[in-house]
Design a protein around this motif. Structure first.
Motif, PDB file in Angstrom:
ATOM      1  N   PRO A 144       1.120  -1.112   0.468  1.00 55.38           N
ATOM      2  CA  PRO A 144       0.243   0.513   0.236  1.00 55.38           C
ATOM      3  C   PRO A 144       0.853   1.246   0.383  1.00 55.38           C
ATOM      4  O   PRO A 144       0.762   2.353  -0.659  1.00 55.38           O
ATOM      5  CB  PRO A 144      -1.380  -0.371   1.968  1.00 55.38           C
ATOM      6  N   THR A 145       1.640   1.720   0.273  1.00 54.98           N
ATOM      7  CA  THR A 145       2.959   2.185   0.336  1.00 54.98           C
ATOM      8  C   THR A 145       2.990   2.680  -0.435  1.00 54.98           C
ATOM      9  O   THR A 145       3.344   3.671  -0.813  1.00 54.98           O
ATOM     10  CB  THR A 145       3.805   2.628   1.873  1.00 54.98           C
ATOM     11  N   ARG A 173       2.621   1.486  -3.312  1.00 52.52           N
ATOM     12  CA  ARG A 173       1.431   2.278  -4.215  1.00 52.52           C
ATOM     13  C   ARG A 173       0.976   3.656  -3.628  1.00 52.52           C
ATOM     14  O   ARG A 173       0.679   4.234  -5.416  1.00 52.52           O
ATOM     15  CB  ARG A 173       0.303   0.949  -4.083  1.00 52.52           C
ATOM     16  N   TRP A 174       1.397   4.429  -2.953  1.00 53.45           N
ATOM     17  CA  TRP A 174       0.549   5.707  -2.898  1.00 53.45           C
ATOM     18  C   TRP A 174       1.613   6.539  -3.428  1.00 53.45           C
ATOM     19  O   TRP A 174       1.822   7.390  -3.829  1.00 53.45           O
ATOM     20  CB  TRP A 174       0.658   5.344  -1.252  1.00 53.45           C
ATOM     21  N   GLN A 175       3.189   5.981  -3.658  1.00 55.57           N
ATOM     22  CA  GLN A 175       4.123   6.239  -3.529  1.00 55.57           C
ATOM     23  C   GLN A 175       4.659   6.676  -5.346  1.00 55.57           C
ATOM     24  O   GLN A 175       4.716   7.682  -5.800  1.00 55.57           O
ATOM     25  CB  GLN A 175       5.532   5.854  -3.119  1.00 55.57           C
ATOM     26  N   ALA A 219       1.667   6.094  -7.402  1.00 59.78           N
ATOM     27  CA  ALA A 219       0.841   7.430  -7.322  1.00 59.78           C
ATOM     28  C   ALA A 219       0.869   8.270  -7.444  1.00 59.78           C
ATOM     29  O   ALA A 219       0.997   9.377  -9.167  1.00 59.78           O
ATOM     30  CB  ALA A 219      -0.049   7.104  -6.755  1.00 59.78           C
ATOM     31  N   LEU A 220       1.747   9.072  -6.674  1.00 59.78           N
ATOM     32  CA  LEU A 220       2.288  10.289  -6.265  1.00 59.78           C
ATOM     33  C   LEU A 220       3.751  10.789  -7.572  1.00 59.78           C
ATOM     34  O   LEU A 220       2.911  11.749  -8.120  1.00 59.78           O
ATOM     35  CB  LEU A 220       2.745  10.489  -4.836  1.00 59.78           C
ATOM     36  N   ALA A 221       4.175   9.623  -7.739  1.00 64.86           N
ATOM     37  CA  ALA A 221       4.735  10.188  -8.610  1.00 64.86           C
ATOM     38  C   ALA A 221       4.817  10.351 -10.126  1.00 64.86           C
ATOM     39  O   ALA A 221       4.734  11.006 -10.914  1.00 64.86           O
ATOM     40  CB  ALA A 221       6.080   8.879  -8.949  1.00 64.86           C
ATOM     41  N   PHE A 276      14.159   4.507  -5.597  1.00 69.96           N
ATOM     42  CA  PHE A 276      14.089   5.432  -5.082  1.00 69.96           C
ATOM     43  C   PHE A 276      12.860   6.090  -5.839  1.00 69.96           C
ATOM     44  O   PHE A 276      12.359   6.263  -7.076  1.00 69.96           O
ATOM     45  CB  PHE A 276      14.541   6.778  -4.898  1.00 69.96           C
ATOM     46  N   PRO A 277      11.082   6.116  -4.709  1.00 62.56           N
ATOM     47  CA  PRO A 277      11.448   5.534  -2.861  1.00 62.56           C
ATOM     48  C   PRO A 277      10.787   4.437  -2.671  1.00 62.56           C
ATOM     49  O   PRO A 277      11.445   4.130  -2.286  1.00 62.56           O
ATOM     50  CB  PRO A 277       9.912   6.550  -2.943  1.00 62.56           C
TER      51      PRO A 277
END
Lengths: 493, 413
Positions: B385-386, B388-390, B392-394, B408-409
């Protein structure tokens, strides 16, 4: 007819975890911004992260808008329900999961009350620094959503500086475990992004909180000034001199009168034009050193009297008076518009002068109580919401005060958040491209925009906000177009 | 390369140089930076946002190993925009060096945090991009807590501001927290505002040689429990022992009282004051990256588990016959591990063994100056999940992956 997801939610949270009756749901129809009300379809109160995750997954599956809610003490409409949406509350998530004195942290469920955490920590010689006025009721999760402050944030910083980790339930129900109290995040600072996001990125169910050693000595001073201008100027000079009390608050005459006539009476001098309430913490040498530097500044700005609280009991009363000020204003008028703006500390006097003139021109009763040390002002306007013309003038004054702050390098909100109340003003501060970047972050995490919709960000950019005046947009959002506020009980605060 | 640089320079209208084997655009303002990004998009060339490159090997090693595109350095955008002494804030362009910022705020009685090495090279934008805190973190907190606002340029040329110049402000999302420590994978930082700290009245430095890490950590624990006005508490390994350093900073009266506690806990410590103490602080600052060489690994653990985690890391490295120099901040739960042998190509096996041992003891290792393959070995997987969030933000901030890093990340699948 029951919503199609109702039975699935009931199976997860049990009968205690669902609030369904229309009378019961009334308690959730607004937060502290009582002008804005709506009835949630349902209120869900999970007990654990796992329950919250499963509930959020079901709501995601059904495309239901979700409004996270702590204690509902927010003042900007951040927890105001959405018609047809579901409120997911943390009221049953009240456990302190771990309190580690050696590590100086606590891991708590999001529904733990702020003051209860500090009480638990005190037994170990520690405390939790952010202390909003609502701390007897507000929750840690709500503090995270709003990046809450309080008087002692002058020295210790707002919530974001004290959150070491989070467990987040995402809009789709996934669980992000960012709970470990590590000094630095691996990868992007998702915790820093989440704090202050006003419920738009998911539901925080657990918070790992930094605790600080309780200072050995606390001295509380009350300095009486002949006028608010001199009081403000003294604060500007204290900041410019780089002095570090732990809190610097200002109360004006109207506020003091209201407090001293109320159950919060604290012994503030009733005839004072303005009072500075200042606290200094540390060991003996540190406290004395700061006091030695502060006193001449206060005296040079005409402080008529400076006295120290005699004991812990008096200190407690003084702070109870300060924190009870909003409630005490109820004796002046039925309702109180609590403005929350922030400005550079070099401009305190200017902002107060402008706010006073704006209110005088409109025949409004203005009182000031604010976190002077941070430049976070609360120009509060007493009014009666049953008078639509007065409501119009109050909202107009609030808008003008906000604009005056922005023109002088300030911002929309120091601690109450944007929520519903200041949605229409985001374009006074940010341009389309600024908001576009925020919308990208939101789209990354909540592409369906189901989490707390209609708050914080104007989704159609600044064109949306500029077609009508912000306070019209706000009252329409609260009451429907062209509908004056009704005379139901309760004010803004 | 020179022909290519000339062509690109002419195409963008921006000065290019050749830095460390890669073409480096040096825009003087946001419009020029935007022109470089537009050019890179048209030519489908990766872009590396850069300050002076002082942390390149640590933060973006893939660009040291090969130079797949253009560096976009903000070092020519180096002005202090506004220093408000009366409000304790500074706003500067990303290319302003740390030394310039220090000198500016010093004139008003303030101190800049973080207190980092190589201030003459390190730029504000690079500092934020790397997200590294300084030797003063114990007293002032991490860098990310000092950032009040950022103006950034996204890959598609969008210029976006978040936060502001105020010490207290909750308006909108704190994207500046997202950008800090993002290592240039989300945006080009153009300008930033930081809060400042008062210059302390006095500094005192104490040093004591301890027989070994256990003794040093025990002393450090006692000092931490004494709640001193400690700017820094650092343990530094030497061949035969461990050196404990304590720097106190604050009011003279307060330090007098604190010194009595230190004397009781460290009766044989060397004591320095005045310029000697400042020099000690400066040396400790530079020890974070001696001669510009960063540690290979950073250990992090909750404070109450740090001793066990550090012991596990040291033990694991010894078992792998890897010589280590360590610089630890036990009151924060962090330790820089200098293990040059890890930079060898075949060291992923030993590294993973050390990571496993450390994790079992409650700590975890982050890659610092290591080859890309080893960064990848330590990077979390994207499939969480973490992660995937990272991702998605990128994906939203840089859909074309113009600024992307392979490890990275998170480790890209």
């Amino acid at each position: 007819m029951a919503a199609p997801y109702r039975s699935a939610l009931a199976e997860i949270v049990g009968p205690k975890g669902l609030v369904e009756g229309s009378a019961a749901r009334l308690a959730y129809e607004s937060d502290g911004l009582a002008l804005a009300r709506a009835t949630p379809e349902l209120v869900v109160l999970p007990r654990t992260t796992d329950e919250a995750s499963r509930c959020m997954a079901i709501l995601h599956e059904h495309g239901v808008p979700v409004v996270p809610r702590g204690a509902g003490t927010g003042l900007s409409g951040g927890a105001t329900p959405i018609e047809g949406g579901v409120t997911v509350g943390t009221a049953r998530m009240r456990d302190v999961l771990e309190l580690n004195p050696g590590g100086r942290y606590a891991r708590v469920q999001a529904g733990v009350v702020n003051a209860d955490l500090t009480r638990a920590a005190r037994k170990h010689g520690l405390f939790y620094a952010p202390d909003p006025s609502s701390q007897a009721a507000c929750t840690i999760g709500g503090n995270v959503a709003n990046n809450s402050g309080g008087p002692h944030c002058f020295k210790y910083g707002a919530t974001t500086r004290h959150v070491l980790g989070l467990v987040i339930v995402s809009p789709t129900g996934e669980i992000l475990d960012l709970a470990a109290p590590d000094p630095d995040p691996a990868g992007y600072d998702l915790v820093g992004l989440f704090v202050g996001s006003e419920g738009m990125f998911g539901l925080a169910t657990e918070v790992t909180i930094q605790l600080l050693p309780a200072p050995p000595i606390v001295e509380t001073l009350v300095a009486v000034f002949p006028g608010l201008d001199a009081c403000c100027d003294s604060v500007s000079e204290l900041i410019a001199a780089r002095l570090e009390p732990s809190a610097i608050e200002i109360l004006d005459r109207l506020t003091i009168e209201a407090v001293e006539a109320s159950v919060f009476a604290a012994g503030y001098p009733a005839d004072a034009e303005a009072v500075l309430l200042m606290e200094v913490e540390g060991d003996e040498a540190e406290v004395q050193g700061i006091l030695d530097d502060c006193m001449p500044i206060l005296e040079s700005h005409g402080a008529l009297e400076i006295r120290r609280a005699r004991d812990a009991g008096e200190r407690k009363r003084l702070w109870a008076g300060r924190k009870g000020a909003f409630g005490a204003m109820g004796r002046i008028a039925p309702d109180l518009y609590v403005a929350d703006v922030v400005a550079p500390r070099t401009k305190l006097r200017e902002i107060v002068t402008v706010a006073t003139a704006i209110c005088r021109e409109r025949g409004l009763k203005l009182s000031n109580v604010f976190h002077a040390g941070d430049g976070n002002l609360h120009p509060n306007i007493s009014y009666d919401r049953r008078d639509p013309e007065e409501v119009r003038r109050v909202l107009e004054a609030g808008e003008l005060i906000m604009r005056a702050c922005i023109e002088r390098g300030g911002s929309l909100t120091g601690e109450h958040g944007v929520g519903l109340e200041k949605l229409g003003h985001m374009c006074d501060l940010f341009g389309d491209e600024d908001l576009d970047a925020m919308l990208r972050a939101r789209a990354a995490i909540d592409p369906d925009a189901r989490m707390n919709p209609g708050k914080l960000l104007p989704v159609h950019g600044c064109r949306e906000a500029h077609t009508r005046s912000p306070f019209e947009a706000f009252t329409d959002a609260a009451n429907g177009p062209s509908t004056p506020p009704d005379s139901s009980p309760g004010g803004i605060a | 390369m020179s022909t290519t640089i000339e062509r690109w320079s002419a195409a963008c209208g921006v000065t290019f140089t050749a830095d460390a084997g890669m073409p480096c655009a040096c825009p003087t303002d946001a419009d020029q930076a935007r022109a470089v990004l537009a050019f890179a998009a048209a030519e489908n060339i990766p872009v590396l946002p850069l300050g002076s490159g002082s942390k390149l090997a640590r933060c973006r090693p893939e660009w040291v190993e090969s130079q797949p595109g253009i560096a976009l350095s903000t070092r020519a955008m180096d002005q202090v925009v506004e220093y408000v002494a009366g409000d304790g804030t500074i706003t500067a362009q990303a290319g302003a060096t740390v030394d310039r910022l220090r000198a500016t705020v010093s004139a008003g009685g303030h101190r800049l945090s973080p207190d980092v090495a190589a201030g003459e090279r390190c730029t504000l934008g690079g500092l934020l991009g790397a997200g590294l805190s300084g030797i003063d973190r114990l007293q002032h907190g991490p860098l990310r807590h000092h950032v009040l606002g950022v103006t950034a340029l996204l890959a598609d040329g969008t210029q976006a501001r978040s936060g502001g110049r105020l010490v207290k402000n909750v308006t909108g999302f704190d994207l500046h927290r997202l950008y800090t420590g993002a290592r240039g994978t989300l945006c080009v930082i153009l300008e930033a505002s930081l809060r400042l700290f008062p210059e302390p009245e006095q500094e005192l430095a104490f040093s004591l040689a301890c027989a070994d890490w256990d003794v040093a950590l025990e002393r450090a624990g006692q000092l931490r429990a004494a709640n001193l006005p400690a700017l820094a508490l650092v343990l530094e390994s030497r061949t035969e022992d461990v050196l404990l350093h304590l720097i106190l900073a604050g009011r003279s009266q307060h330090l007098q009282e604190a010194e009595r506690s230190v004397a009781a806990l460290l009766p044989r410590a060397q004591r320095l004051e005045g310029s000697a103490a400042a020099e000690r602080r400066s040396r400790l600052r530079e020890a974070a990256a001696p001669g510009g060489a960063w540690p290979q690994l950073t250990l992090q653990a909750p404070v109450h588990r740090f001793q066990a985690a550090l012991a596990a890391a040291h033990s694991g490295l010894r078992e792998q016959e890897l010589v280590t120099r360590s610089v630890a901040q036990p009151a924060l739960g962090t330790c820089d591990l200098f293990v040059p042998a890890l930079e060898a190509a075949d060291s992923s096996g030993p590294l993973l063994a050390v990571r496993a041992a450390t994790r079992q003891a409650g700590g975890h290792l982050q890659a610092a100056q290591l080859p890309t393959a080893l960064h990848a070995a330590l990077a979390p997987a994207a499939d969480s999940p973490t992660g995937r969030w990272q991702a998605a933000l990128a994906g939203r901030f840089d859909p074309q992956g113009r600024f992307a890093s392979p490890s990275f990340p998170t480790l890209r699948p």
